[in-house]
Design a protein around this motif. Sequence first.
Motif, PDB file in Angstrom:
ATOM      1  N   VAL A  80       0.842  -1.194   0.000  1.00  0.00           N
ATOM      2  CA  VAL A  80       0.000   0.000   0.000  1.00  0.00           C
ATOM      3  C   VAL A  80       0.880   1.247   0.000  1.00  0.00           C
ATOM      4  CG1 VAL A  80      -1.731   1.314   1.280  1.00  0.00           C
ATOM      5  CG2 VAL A  80      -1.905  -1.180   1.140  1.00  0.00           C
ATOM      6  N   ASP A  81       1.901   1.263   0.852  1.00  0.00           N
ATOM      7  CA  ASP A  81       2.788   2.425   0.925  1.00  0.00           C
ATOM      8  C   ASP A  81       3.545   2.627  -0.382  1.00  0.00           C
ATOM      9  OD1 ASP A  81       2.105   3.197   3.515  1.00  0.00           O
ATOM     10  OD2 ASP A  81       3.503   1.777   4.412  1.00  0.00           O
ATOM     11  N   GLN A  82       3.948   1.543  -1.027  1.00  0.00           N
ATOM     12  CA  GLN A  82       4.593   1.668  -2.334  1.00  0.00           C
ATOM     13  C   GLN A  82       3.623   2.263  -3.352  1.00  0.00           C
ATOM     14  OE1 GLN A  82       5.923  -2.317  -3.136  1.00  0.00           O
ATOM     15  NE2 GLN A  82       7.713  -2.155  -1.796  1.00  0.00           N
ATOM     16  N   GLY A  83       2.356   1.850  -3.264  1.00  0.00           N
ATOM     17  CA  GLY A  83       1.339   2.399  -4.153  1.00  0.00           C
ATOM     18  C   GLY A  83       1.094   3.877  -3.909  1.00  0.00           C
ATOM     19  N   ILE A  84       1.251   4.303  -2.658  1.00  0.00           N
ATOM     20  CA  ILE A  84       1.108   5.727  -2.334  1.00  0.00           C
ATOM     21  C   ILE A  84       2.191   6.530  -3.058  1.00  0.00           C
ATOM     22  CG2 ILE A  84       1.432   7.415  -0.478  1.00  0.00           C
ATOM     23  CD1 ILE A  84      -0.020   5.457   1.385  1.00  0.00           C
ATOM     24  N   ASN A 117       5.751   7.452   9.069  1.00  0.00           N
ATOM     25  CA  ASN A 117       6.595   6.366   8.582  1.00  0.00           C
ATOM     26  C   ASN A 117       5.787   5.416   7.700  1.00  0.00           C
ATOM     27  OD1 ASN A 117       5.207   5.758  11.048  1.00  0.00           O
ATOM     28  ND2 ASN A 117       6.354   3.847  11.181  1.00  0.00           N
ATOM     29  N   ASN A 118       6.452   4.392   7.183  1.00  0.00           N
ATOM     30  CA  ASN A 118       5.765   3.416   6.341  1.00  0.00           C
ATOM     31  C   ASN A 118       6.040   2.006   6.846  1.00  0.00           C
ATOM     32  OD1 ASN A 118       8.191   2.273   4.794  1.00  0.00           O
ATOM     33  ND2 ASN A 118       8.359   4.457   4.326  1.00  0.00           N
ATOM     34  N   ALA A 119       5.382   1.022   6.220  1.00  0.00           N
ATOM     35  CA  ALA A 119       5.471  -0.365   6.690  1.00  0.00           C
ATOM     36  C   ALA A 119       6.556  -1.162   5.985  1.00  0.00           C
ATOM     37  CB  ALA A 119       4.116  -1.049   6.498  1.00  0.00           C
ATOM     38  N   CYS A 120       7.345  -0.525   5.137  1.00  0.00           N
ATOM     39  CA  CYS A 120       8.403  -1.216   4.401  1.00  0.00           C
ATOM     40  C   CYS A 120       9.723  -1.154   5.166  1.00  0.00           C
ATOM     41  CB  CYS A 120       8.580  -0.581   3.019  1.00  0.00           C
ATOM     42  SG  CYS A 120       7.098  -0.613   1.983  1.00  0.00           S
ATOM     43  N   SER A 131      12.176   8.529  -1.860  1.00  0.00           N
ATOM     44  CA  SER A 131      10.900   8.988  -2.422  1.00  0.00           C
ATOM     45  C   SER A 131       9.817   9.123  -1.353  1.00  0.00           C
ATOM     46  CB  SER A 131      10.433   8.050  -3.543  1.00  0.00           C
ATOM     47  OG  SER A 131      10.385   6.705  -3.101  1.00  0.00           O
ATOM     48  N   TRP A 132       9.855   8.258  -0.331  1.00  0.00           N
ATOM     49  CA  TRP A 132       8.873   8.387   0.757  1.00  0.00           C
ATOM     50  C   TRP A 132       9.174   9.633   1.588  1.00  0.00           C
ATOM     51  CZ3 TRP A 132       4.364   6.100   2.199  1.00  0.00           C
ATOM     52  CH2 TRP A 132       3.886   6.402   3.491  1.00  0.00           C
TER      53      TRP A 132
END
Length: 235
Positions: A80-84, A117-120, A131-132
Amino acid sequence: ASYSEFSSLAQTLSDATNELASEPSAAHNAAARAAWRAAIASWQRAEPLSFGPAASTMSPGGQALRDQIYIFPLANPCLVDQGIVNRSYEGASFGSTLGSARGLSAVEYLLFFGGGNNACNALSSINSNGSWAALSANELRARRAGYAKAAAADVRLRASSLQAAWSPDAGNFYASFVGAGSGSAVFKSNQDAFNVVSDALFYIEQELKDWKLGWPLGLVADCVNAPKNCPNDVE
């Protein structure tokens, strides 16, 4: 009746996420969260009925719609975070995105997790290439809302398909089911129909008892910490 109720609540969730995407305010986020809670509660009641169109394509009449709507326990918030970052939710091909990055699980993550933050992991490209980190707080909020809108719309479509598959006015799986052994195109005998219902009852044994309860409580071997609990694996 269960699928009709869920389909209606899926529409409400889609409407609420539409408003959130138009204006990512606290009020619209609260409304979208409330709509998600109502939809997931309805879906939980429908899940034990996992035969027919909701079931795997390996099952008679199955269209694998259950996993398209709610893929627990295989949700993948990192995707999902990559898709964001990649804005994959904006494309017409979003419906072909892996189910682990769609459905009610994805909508939940997008609506209820508001951290920066993200889940990756650190090696993921969205972290390693910066990029995040380049996303501002406002941009991240807007993209999460946009993704939630797309995911909720996808759930609405799947819910509508599931309801239609049972409806006498559309797919009419109902007639195939109750007509088992009497000319049904799906079930040649009553026993065939009884078998799919019996198989569906194992939802209580596996998904509910072992995955939703036993796993986070450390009561089954799937929890790597057993006999200690695995709280991070709670539904």
